[in-house]
Design a protein around this motif. Structure first.
Motif, PDB file in Angstrom:
ATOM      1  N   VAL A  52       1.012  -1.188   0.000  1.00  0.00           N
ATOM      2  CA  VAL A  52      -0.164  -0.247  -0.096  1.00  0.00           C
ATOM      3  C   VAL A  52       1.178   1.476   0.075  1.00  0.00           C
ATOM      4  O   VAL A  52       0.556   2.292  -0.772  1.00  0.00           O
ATOM      5  N   PHE A  53       1.590   0.997   1.216  1.00  0.00           N
ATOM      6  CA  PHE A  53       2.512   2.257   0.692  1.00  0.00           C
ATOM      7  C   PHE A  53       3.098   2.614  -0.284  1.00  0.00           C
ATOM      8  O   PHE A  53       3.229   3.998  -0.649  1.00  0.00           O
ATOM      9  N   VAL A  54       3.566   1.678  -1.124  1.00  0.00           N
ATOM     10  CA  VAL A  54       4.602   1.413  -2.141  1.00  0.00           C
ATOM     11  C   VAL A  54       4.057   2.489  -3.211  1.00  0.00           C
ATOM     12  O   VAL A  54       4.344   3.149  -4.024  1.00  0.00           O
ATOM     13  N   VAL A  55       2.620   1.498  -3.250  1.00  0.00           N
ATOM     14  CA  VAL A  55       1.354   2.285  -4.266  1.00  0.00           C
ATOM     15  C   VAL A  55       1.559   4.195  -4.056  1.00  0.00           C
ATOM     16  O   VAL A  55       1.444   5.270  -4.466  1.00  0.00           O
ATOM     17  N   LEU A  56       1.299   4.420  -3.233  1.00  0.00           N
ATOM     18  CA  LEU A  56       1.147   5.742  -2.446  1.00  0.00           C
ATOM     19  C   LEU A  56       2.608   6.514  -2.969  1.00  0.00           C
ATOM     20  O   LEU A  56       2.099   7.640  -2.971  1.00  0.00           O
ATOM     21  N   VAL A  57       3.465   6.398  -2.493  1.00  0.00           N
ATOM     22  CA  VAL A  57       4.649   6.658  -2.825  1.00  0.00           C
ATOM     23  C   VAL A  57       4.184   7.319  -4.393  1.00  0.00           C
ATOM     24  O   VAL A  57       4.692   7.879  -4.746  1.00  0.00           O
ATOM     25  N   THR A  58       4.525   5.936  -5.224  1.00  0.00           N
ATOM     26  CA  THR A  58       4.156   6.093  -6.682  1.00  0.00           C
ATOM     27  C   THR A  58       3.193   7.709  -6.902  1.00  0.00           C
ATOM     28  O   THR A  58       4.201   8.574  -8.267  1.00  0.00           O
ATOM     29  N   LEU A  59       2.042   7.157  -6.776  1.00  0.00           N
ATOM     30  CA  LEU A  59       0.960   8.400  -6.801  1.00  0.00           C
ATOM     31  C   LEU A  59       1.478   9.716  -6.767  1.00  0.00           C
ATOM     32  O   LEU A  59       2.046  10.881  -7.249  1.00  0.00           O
ATOM     33  N   ALA A  60       2.206   9.860  -5.110  1.00  0.00           N
ATOM     34  CA  ALA A  60       2.174  10.761  -4.538  1.00  0.00           C
ATOM     35  C   ALA A  60       3.494  11.568  -5.280  1.00  0.00           C
ATOM     36  O   ALA A  60       3.733  12.865  -5.276  1.00  0.00           O
ATOM     37  N   THR A  61       4.854  10.920  -5.487  1.00  0.00           N
ATOM     38  CA  THR A  61       5.898  11.133  -6.372  1.00  0.00           C
ATOM     39  C   THR A  61       4.968  11.741  -8.158  1.00  0.00           C
ATOM     40  O   THR A  61       6.042  13.013  -8.122  1.00  0.00           O
ATOM     41  N   ALA A  62       4.345  11.457  -8.152  1.00  0.00           N
ATOM     42  CA  ALA A  62       3.925  12.243  -9.628  1.00  0.00           C
ATOM     43  C   ALA A  62       3.058  13.401  -9.034  1.00  0.00           C
ATOM     44  O   ALA A  62       3.870  14.160 -10.024  1.00  0.00           O
ATOM     45  N   GLY A  63       2.402  13.594  -8.229  1.00  0.00           N
ATOM     46  CA  GLY A  63       2.560  15.295  -7.906  1.00  0.00           C
ATOM     47  C   GLY A  63       2.901  15.317  -7.524  1.00  0.00           C
ATOM     48  O   GLY A  63       3.748  17.092  -8.047  1.00  0.00           O
ATOM     49  N   PHE A  64       4.342  14.832  -6.031  1.00  0.00           N
ATOM     50  CA  PHE A  64       5.115  16.310  -6.201  1.00  0.00           C
ATOM     51  C   PHE A  64       6.233  16.910  -7.681  1.00  0.00           C
ATOM     52  O   PHE A  64       6.589  18.199  -7.446  1.00  0.00           O
ATOM     53  N   TRP A  65       6.311  15.674  -8.359  1.00  0.00           N
ATOM     54  CA  TRP A  65       7.079  15.809  -9.265  1.00  0.00           C
ATOM     55  C   TRP A  65       6.107  17.057 -10.725  1.00  0.00           C
ATOM     56  O   TRP A  65       6.905  17.992 -11.610  1.00  0.00           O
ATOM     57  N   ALA A  66       4.568  16.734 -10.641  1.00  0.00           N
ATOM     58  CA  ALA A  66       4.055  18.031 -10.983  1.00  0.00           C
ATOM     59  C   ALA A  66       4.892  19.277 -10.651  1.00  0.00           C
ATOM     60  O   ALA A  66       4.733  19.854 -10.896  1.00  0.00           O
ATOM     61  N   VAL A  67       4.505  18.973  -8.940  1.00  0.00           N
ATOM     62  CA  VAL A  67       4.263  20.829  -8.626  1.00  0.00           C
ATOM     63  C   VAL A  67       6.248  21.400  -8.637  1.00  0.00           C
ATOM     64  O   VAL A  67       6.155  22.326  -9.634  1.00  0.00           O
ATOM     65  N   ALA A  68       6.455  20.389  -8.114  1.00  0.00           N
ATOM     66  CA  ALA A  68       7.851  20.777  -8.735  1.00  0.00           C
ATOM     67  C   ALA A  68       8.925  21.147 -10.122  1.00  0.00           C
ATOM     68  O   ALA A  68       9.744  21.915 -10.703  1.00  0.00           O
ATOM     69  N   SER A  69       8.268  20.031 -11.396  1.00  0.00           N
ATOM     70  CA  SER A  69       8.465  20.850 -12.345  1.00  0.00           C
ATOM     71  C   SER A  69       7.994  22.207 -12.568  1.00  0.00           C
ATOM     72  O   SER A  69       8.305  23.162 -13.857  1.00  0.00           O
TER      73      SER A  69
END
Lengths: 233, 222
Positions: free
Chosen positions: A156-173
């Motif tokens: 569950v944690f790995v799935v959450l991290v994968t989704l969240a990374t996309a979000g943080f990547w979008a904000v940072a990019s």
């Protein structure tokens, strides 16, 4: 986390391979996924695996170094984080042979080859790599901190991290595109495509790890039987 | 610091405020039906159901939430429902369309709720799921990850509901207003998560305790 995967087993001492006492029935049931993820899991000791893992770690370190020189922040962060996570098991164990499974490192380094293609497949592979990196981090966390997870929770944690990374990547990019004039997706639809790829990759990665955990459990079970499981049955 | 003490609200007045907000959402729902606007009906309807959830949990599962928390949920749902209603003061634009900050307020509010759920599950899982140990140092990172993941899922949901709406030829139910707006949504999601990480924990302690008791009872009962 679905309630069925919640453990019925007592808490075991850290370092115990199953993290708790295995049930006497020995059958691989639903609660198998709730047995504590030992910090030894996903750390291999073989020579072949060690050589391959070190080759890939070398590639990651080299990529991080060239990214630093080229000023490519995203691949620097990714390759650097993956290399750091890959170095934790051998450093903690003081043995070059104990490394993460080479395949996990291989998946984590895939986007450094295919990442910039701009295709959906590339975005999916990037997402898959993020989920592999997340699992490497879970292993590193378990080796170096008091964090302990069950395989079910880890998935569950790995799935959450994968989704969240996309979000943080979008904000940072987006911030980087606004202030440093770096490239970023141009439409909302494109961003949604990236997020969709990440969500799919998270689901696929999560299922793969779940399957892998189950396989390991099935293999570990026969040796881990004890006579203390009567309370469960 | 307790929200109730800070605002000097008595329990009864808080309960009344929740009813008032529910009546407001019901009014929005009625207007949506009157206009024949699917978007308003779905958003207000779902919002109303969510505000009724604490009462259902209390009645059926003896799971009591802090009244301040119930109020928090009601405010978030009311603002979201109101946001979909065309208002005369805004030239019959909805607050979501006419006020640039509306979307961000509702996002921060709902993401703070999501972070609340994340916090409660974190504590409950740490305390009662065997084999899982989550030290407090890990909480902040966990909250951010959880809230951001939910934010991404929410954006995807908005997107695909809109796509489905276009395919079916109906009016849009959830709307995205472009790339910048999506990115800002995610920023405000993060802000909501940060706020809960910093201040919201007092209210959620009760929820997580009940949740963890429930998990332990489940564990012991088998």
């Amino acid at each position: 986390m679905p309630p069925r995967s919640l453990s019925r087993l007592p808490k075991g001492p850290p370092g115990d391979v199953t993290g708790g006492r295995a049930s006497a029935s020995g059958a691989l049931s639903e609660n198998a996924m709730s047995i504590s993820l030992s910090e030894r899991w996903f750390v291999r000791g073989g020579t072949v695996n060690g050589v391959l893992a070190w080759l890939l770690t070398g590639v990651l370190v080299a990529t991080a170094a060239t990214s630093l020189l080229a000023g490519r922040l995203d691949s620097l962060i990714f390759a650097g984080a993956a290399a750091a996570a890959a170095l934790v098991p051998p450093v903690v164990d003081r043995s070059w042979r104990s490394t993460a499974p080479w395949f996990l490192l291989f998946v984590a380094s895939l986007p450094l080859v295919f990442g910039a293609s701009g295709l959906f497949v590339g975005e999916f592979v990037s997402g898959l790599a993020v989920s592999a990196l997340a699992l490497l981090f879970v292993v590193a966390l378990q080796l170096t901190t008091s964090v302990r997870m069950t395989p079910g929770f880890a998935v569950v944690f790995v799935v959450l991290v994968t989704l969240a990374t996309a979000g943080f990547w979008a904000v940072a990019s987006a911030a980087s595109a606004a202030y440093l004039d770096t490239p970023f997706v141009e439409t909302n639809d494109e961003l949604m495509r990236v997020f969709t790829a990440a969500a799919l990759a998270g689901a696929v990665g999560g299922s793969l790890f779940r399957w892998q955990f189950r396989r390991q459990l099935a293999r570990a079970r026969p040796h881990e039987r004890t006579d203390e499981g009567g309370e469960v049955a | 610091v307790n929200l109730r003490d800070a605002l000097h609200l008595s329990e009864r007045r808080q309960g009344r405020l929740v009813r008032l907000l529910q009546a407001g959402i019901a009014l929005v729902l009625g207007l949506g039906l009157w206009y024949g606007n699917t978007g308003i009906v779905v958003n207000a309807g779902v919002g109303l159901l969510v505000t009724l959830l604490p009462a259902v949990l209390r009645r059926n599962y003896q799971f009591t939430m802090d009244l301040g928390l119930v109020l928090w949920i009601a405010v978030a749902m009311f603002l979201h429902a109101l946001g979909t209603l065309p208002l005369p003061g805004l030239d019959f634009l909805t607050p979501y369309q006419g006020l640039w900050w509306w979307d961000h307020v509702t996002h921060a509010l709902s993401s703070s709720l999501v972070a609340g759920v994340a916090y409660a599950t974190f504590r409950a899982v740490d305390r009662s799921v065997d084999g899982v140990v989550l030290p407090s140092r890990f909480l902040f990172a966990y909250l951010l990850v959880f809230v951001m993941a939910f934010g991404v899922v929410w954006e995807l949901l908005e997107f695909y509901v809109a796509v489905a709406g276009q395919l079916l030829g109906g009016s849009s139910i959830l709307t995205q207003y472009g790339l910048d707006d999506t990115v800002l949504d995610l920023v405000y999601d993060t802000v909501g998560g940060l706020l809960v990480g910093l201040f919201g924990t007092a209210h959620l302690a009760g929820v997580s305790e009940q949740l963890s008791d429930r998990l332990s009872a489940r564990t012991a009962g088998r």
